[in-house]
Every structure is written in C-alpha cells, then in structure tokens.
Design an enzyme around this catalytic site. Structure first.
Site, PDB file in Angstrom:
ATOM      1  N   ARG A 155       0.862  -1.186   0.000  1.00 48.39           N
ATOM      2  CA  ARG A 155       0.000   0.000   0.000  1.00 48.39           C
ATOM      3  C   ARG A 155       0.894   1.231   0.000  1.00 48.39           C
ATOM      4  O   ARG A 155       1.915   1.278   0.701  1.00 48.39           O
ATOM      5  CB  ARG A 155      -0.909   0.030   1.243  1.00 48.39           C
ATOM      6  CG  ARG A 155      -2.095  -0.919   1.186  1.00 48.39           C
ATOM      7  CD  ARG A 155      -3.134  -0.490   0.124  1.00 48.39           C
ATOM      8  NE  ARG A 155      -4.274  -1.388   0.058  1.00 48.39           N
ATOM      9  CZ  ARG A 155      -4.399  -2.425  -0.771  1.00 48.39           C
ATOM     10  NH1 ARG A 155      -3.420  -2.714  -1.613  1.00 48.39           N
ATOM     11  NH2 ARG A 155      -5.491  -3.168  -0.766  1.00 48.39           N
TER      12      ARG A 155
ATOM     13  N   GLU B  60      -2.667   7.531  -4.864  1.00 46.88           N
ATOM     14  CA  GLU B  60      -3.044   6.931  -6.149  1.00 46.88           C
ATOM     15  C   GLU B  60      -4.528   7.059  -6.485  1.00 46.88           C
ATOM     16  O   GLU B  60      -4.910   7.035  -7.660  1.00 46.88           O
ATOM     17  CB  GLU B  60      -2.634   5.453  -6.195  1.00 46.88           C
ATOM     18  CG  GLU B  60      -3.445   4.556  -5.268  1.00 46.88           C
ATOM     19  CD  GLU B  60      -3.017   3.089  -5.324  1.00 46.88           C
ATOM     20  OE1 GLU B  60      -1.824   2.808  -5.164  1.00 46.88           O
ATOM     21  OE2 GLU B  60      -3.898   2.232  -5.529  1.00 46.88           O
TER      22      GLU B  60
ATOM     23  N   HIS C  99      -0.658  -0.169  -9.869  1.00 46.78           N
ATOM     24  CA  HIS C  99      -1.382  -1.112  -8.998  1.00 46.78           C
ATOM     25  C   HIS C  99      -1.882  -2.321  -9.801  1.00 46.78           C
ATOM     26  O   HIS C  99      -3.077  -2.623  -9.833  1.00 46.78           O
ATOM     27  CB  HIS C  99      -2.544  -0.397  -8.291  1.00 46.78           C
ATOM     28  CG  HIS C  99      -2.919  -1.054  -6.992  1.00 46.78           C
ATOM     29  ND1 HIS C  99      -3.264  -0.330  -5.877  1.00 46.78           N
ATOM     30  CD2 HIS C  99      -3.005  -2.357  -6.640  1.00 46.78           C
ATOM     31  CE1 HIS C  99      -3.548  -1.158  -4.886  1.00 46.78           C
ATOM     32  NE2 HIS C  99      -3.397  -2.402  -5.333  1.00 46.78           N
TER      33      HIS C  99
HETATM   34  P1  NAD Z   1      -1.354 -11.112   4.973  1.00 48.60           P
HETATM   35  O1  NAD Z   1      -2.386 -10.639   5.928  1.00 48.60           O
HETATM   36  O2  NAD Z   1      -1.318 -12.548   4.591  1.00 48.60           O
HETATM   37  O3  NAD Z   1       0.097 -10.726   5.504  1.00 48.60           O
HETATM   38  C1  NAD Z   1       0.399  -9.512   6.107  1.00 48.60           C
HETATM   39  C2  NAD Z   1       1.508  -9.785   7.114  1.00 48.60           C
HETATM   40  O4  NAD Z   1       1.957  -8.535   7.627  1.00 48.60           O
HETATM   41  C3  NAD Z   1       1.053 -10.650   8.300  1.00 48.60           C
HETATM   42  O5  NAD Z   1       1.921 -11.754   8.454  1.00 48.60           O
HETATM   43  C4  NAD Z   1       1.135  -9.693   9.479  1.00 48.60           C
HETATM   44  O6  NAD Z   1       1.482 -10.358  10.694  1.00 48.60           O
HETATM   45  C5  NAD Z   1       2.234  -8.754   9.007  1.00 48.60           C
HETATM   46  N1  NAD Z   1       2.291  -7.490   9.725  1.00 48.60           N
HETATM   47  C6  NAD Z   1       1.287  -6.817  10.338  1.00 48.60           C
HETATM   48  N2  NAD Z   1       1.765  -5.699  10.911  1.00 48.60           N
HETATM   49  C7  NAD Z   1       3.107  -5.685  10.668  1.00 48.60           C
HETATM   50  C8  NAD Z   1       4.143  -4.789  11.010  1.00 48.60           C
HETATM   51  N3  NAD Z   1       3.904  -3.692  11.741  1.00 48.60           N
HETATM   52  N4  NAD Z   1       5.403  -5.072  10.591  1.00 48.60           N
HETATM   53  C9  NAD Z   1       5.648  -6.185   9.853  1.00 48.60           C
HETATM   54  N5  NAD Z   1       4.689  -7.070   9.504  1.00 48.60           N
HETATM   55  C10 NAD Z   1       3.437  -6.814   9.897  1.00 48.60           C
HETATM   56  O7  NAD Z   1      -1.505 -10.180   3.681  1.00 48.60           O
HETATM   57  P2  NAD Z   1      -1.027 -10.503   2.188  1.00 48.60           P
HETATM   58  O8  NAD Z   1      -2.096 -11.234   1.461  1.00 48.60           O
HETATM   59  O9  NAD Z   1       0.347 -11.072   2.219  1.00 48.60           O
HETATM   60  O10 NAD Z   1      -0.978  -9.015   1.591  1.00 48.60           O
HETATM   61  C11 NAD Z   1      -0.020  -8.067   2.017  1.00 48.60           C
HETATM   62  C12 NAD Z   1      -0.430  -6.702   1.522  1.00 48.60           C
HETATM   63  O11 NAD Z   1      -0.320  -6.679   0.067  1.00 48.60           O
HETATM   64  C13 NAD Z   1      -1.902  -6.385   1.794  1.00 48.60           C
HETATM   65  O12 NAD Z   1      -2.017  -5.714   3.012  1.00 48.60           O
HETATM   66  C14 NAD Z   1      -2.338  -5.518   0.628  1.00 48.60           C
HETATM   67  O13 NAD Z   1      -2.334  -4.175   1.062  1.00 48.60           O
HETATM   68  C15 NAD Z   1      -1.257  -5.724  -0.421  1.00 48.60           C
HETATM   69  N6  NAD Z   1      -1.764  -6.213  -1.709  1.00 48.60           N
HETATM   70  C16 NAD Z   1      -1.412  -5.531  -2.838  1.00 48.60           C
HETATM   71  C17 NAD Z   1      -1.841  -5.985  -4.084  1.00 48.60           C
HETATM   72  C18 NAD Z   1      -1.452  -5.280  -5.364  1.00 48.60           C
HETATM   73  O14 NAD Z   1      -2.068  -5.533  -6.418  1.00 48.60           O
HETATM   74  N7  NAD Z   1      -0.447  -4.419  -5.384  1.00 48.60           N
HETATM   75  C19 NAD Z   1      -2.649  -7.114  -4.156  1.00 48.60           C
HETATM   76  C20 NAD Z   1      -2.978  -7.789  -2.966  1.00 48.60           C
HETATM   77  C21 NAD Z   1      -2.528  -7.336  -1.742  1.00 48.60           C
END
Ligand code: NAD
Length: 335
Positions: free
Chosen positions: A235, A264, A296
């Site tokens: 994000r 964005e 994105h």
């Molecule tokens: P997820 O929930 O499986 O993993 C997120 C991880 O971040 C978890 O393991 C959590 O414990 C950890 N976390 C929480 N707070 C933290 C901190 N302060 N420091 C370090 N780690 C921390 O999520 P995911 O499916 O792996 O997705 C990750 C991110 O990717 C989502 O939050 C979303 O915003 C983004 N995303 C982007 C796209 C894109 O098209 N660019 C698509 C899907 C998801």
C-alpha cells in the site's frame, strides 16, 4: 441480489460476468468509482461491490445505508479504505477477498525488482529506438545480497522464499508472527528498525495500519544502507513519498519500484494520458531514471481475477441466503 459494482474496468466486466453465470446476481456495472457524488447510483441495490481506491468513509457509508444497502463486498484484500466502525453502526456487512492469488503479487514483486535493478525498462525503450549501447545499464546480482522483507504473510512469505531459495539472497524479515518454514530455509527475523537499517533491498508486504503508515520515512532512509533499493507492492502510504523524493535526490536511495502510491486514488486505474496531472509528487517521482512505477497491477492475472470474482459473488450469495460470511471483515471492538 441487485448489486451496484463501482469502478468497473474491462477485466472486471469480463471476469465478474463469467463468474456470475453460476450466481445469477443482478449486477449493475458502473464505470465510476464510489464517492459522495456517485453513491446515489446504488439506489435500489441491496449490495455494492468496490475496489481499493473507492473511499468508504462515514458520509459515504451513511449514504449507502440511507439507500438500503446491506452489504459491501470488497473485491480486494486490503480494507484500509473502509470505515468499519461506521459500517457496523449502519448495520452494513463488509466482506473482502483475503487470498485470491498471493502468487500473482509475489511474482510481480520479484519481476519489478529485477526490472529495476537490471534496468530492463530502460533497455526496452532504448532498443525500440535501435540504441543497443549498454552504457548506464550496469546492474547488480541478486545472489548474495541482503534483502529485507517487511511482513511475511501470504505474499511476503512467497517473496522471501523465492529470493532465499531461488536467488540465494540473504533474507531478513520482520513480522509480529515468525514463519517457521522461512526460518528453516535461513530467513532471519529481526525488528523493522534493524531490517530497515541493514538491508540493501527492502520489499514491503505488511498491511497499511496506523502503526505501519510511513514505516519508510525520512529517518529510516537516513539510517538505511547507501544505495537502498526499495520495492512496494503493498500500500502506497507505507512510504512517505515526499521523504523518498528527498532521499532519491540526495542519492541515499539508489532505486525504487512502486506498484502503489499513497495518493493513487483518482489517478491509478484510469487513462490520463491526455490530461494535466495536478499531483507534483508523482510527477517528480517519474522523472528519476532509477524509479519504476506501475499502476497497482500486481494482482492482475487471470487466476487472480477468476478467484476475486468467484469469492466476491459467493459472499453476496451467502449473504442473500443467510449463510455465514466466511470472508467478513472483523470490525475492531470499540475502545
Ligand atoms: P497477509 O495478511 O497474509 O500478511 C500480512 C503480514 O503482515 C502478516 O503476516 C502480518 O502479521 C504482518 N504485519 C502486520 N503488521 C506488521 C508490522 N507492523 N510489521 C511487519 N509485519 C506486519 O496479507 P497478504 O495477502 O500477504 O498481503 C499483504 C499486503 O499486500 C496487503 O495488506 C495488501 O495491502 C497488499 N496487496 C497488494 C496488491 C497489489 O495488487 N499491489 C494485491 C494484494 C494485496
């Protein structure tokens, strides 16, 4: 159920229509995003479907509730754009697609890193003009470099595994919950502060929360390794973009690949090639030769779009049938 689907693009239309053959909802496909100006388009709909940059703040939620909307189905994983407390007060259920294809995002992340670090995007535009000179295209091996992965959930774990087991990188990770499978292949967990200070390459995969907003900021970049390479497919607001521009100008940061950008909304997902863009921060970012920005699109694979459409429409079907919502977003408790 009659459902107003906001922010529809050609690929949404294609994959939602195909999946809806099995669900038979009455989908009202709307090009415009959801905003105070467009909320009235949901009149007569029990459900709405939105994406990452549709802002569901309190006034919009109240507007939806006034129209009789009962469920918001996010066709994305993140839900930082929804005022969940306001939704709960309005009695509106919120669902999301927690995992549609972590591989789609993880693979794109590694692709972006390689493109940036090996200057593939610059080579492509040169060759199109029959310029085959290699000056200025010198890159670095990934093998042996120290990479920091912030957040080792579904996506971050795949990126860490690929970089460690596939490319032979040294990998540091930070996450409140360590993944033993990553530790078993040599990924070392540490604090975000140590990671941001020591890693040569940092890739962000944690959610956007008040705690993680601007986790990459002026201070962290001042303390980072010289020539830091930064990748963000999570994000935009995880990075303080103005501070990033300063760090690029001072050469402290050596390269940046962004699929997301903190401002964005209103820019990404639209063709603005004939428009004047008011956002000076984004425009400045695009002037650097060592910055690679995509709009994105890390999620944008056939597999992910199929899964997104199916999961979203299943949530709507479950709501209509009174079945439990397995992908409901949990509302944080008050206080
Ligand atoms: P997820 O929930 O499986 O993993 C997120 C991880 O971040 C978890 O393991 C959590 O414990 C950890 N976390 C929480 N707070 C933290 C901190 N302060 N420091 C370090 N780690 C921390 O999520 P995911 O499916 O792996 O997705 C990750 C991110 O990717 C989502 O939050 C979303 O915003 C983004 N995303 C982007 C796209 C894109 O098209 N660019 C698509 C899907 C998801």
């Amino acid at each position: 159920m009659r459902v107003a689907v906001f922010g529809v693009r050609s690929y949404d239309r294609q994959f939602l229509t195909a999946a809806n053959a099995r669900h038979s909802h009455d989908l009202l496909l709307i090009d415009a995003g959801l905003s105070p100006l467009t909320v009235s388009l949901a009149a007569g709909c029990e459900g709405i479907c939105v994406f990452v940059n549709d802002s569901l703040d309190e006034p919009v939620i109240e507007g939806l509730a006034g129209l009789g909307v009962k469920i918001v189905a996010l066709r994305c994983a993140g839900y930082n754009n929804v005022d969940l407390a306001a939704a709960a007060r309005a009695g509106i259920a919120v669902t999301r697609v927690p995992a549609y294809s972590p591989h789609a995002v993880a693979e794109f992340t590694v692709g972006l890193l390689l493109a940036l670090d090996r200057k593939i995007h610059r080579a492509w535009s040169r060759v199109r003009e029959n310029n085959y000179a290699l000056d200025g295209l010198v890159g670095r091996n990934l093998h042996g470099r120290l990479v920091g992965v912030v957040g080792t959930g579904q996506i971050g774990a795949l990126v860490a595994k690929t970089l460690r087991a596939g490319f032979g990188c040294e990998v540091l990770a930070s996450d409140p919950v360590a993944d033993p499978q990553l530790e078993a292949i040599g990924v070392r967990y540490t604090s975000p502060e140590v990671l941001l200070r020591e890693a040569e390459i940092v890739t962000l995969h944690c959610p956007l929360t008040p705690e993680t907003r601007h986790i990459v900021n002026a201070r962290s970049m001042a303390e980072a390794q010289p020539g830091l390479v930064l990748v963000n497919t999570s994000r935009g607001a995880l990075i303080d973009t103005r501070a990033l521009i300063d760090a690029l100008k001072s050469r402290k940061v050596g390269g940046v690949a962004l699929d997301v950008y903190e401002q964005e909304a209103g820019i990404f997902f639209d063709d603005l090639s004939s428009e004047i863009i008011d956002d000076d921060v984004l425009q400045r970012l695009l002037t650097f030769p060592n910055v690679l920005v995509t709009g994105h699109q890390a999620f944008l694979t056939e597999e992910a779009l199929t899964a997104i459409a199916e999961t979203t429409l299943t949530s709507l079907s479950d709501f209509e049938a009174g079945r439990p919502l397995v992908n409901a977003v949990v509302v944080p408790s008050a206080g």
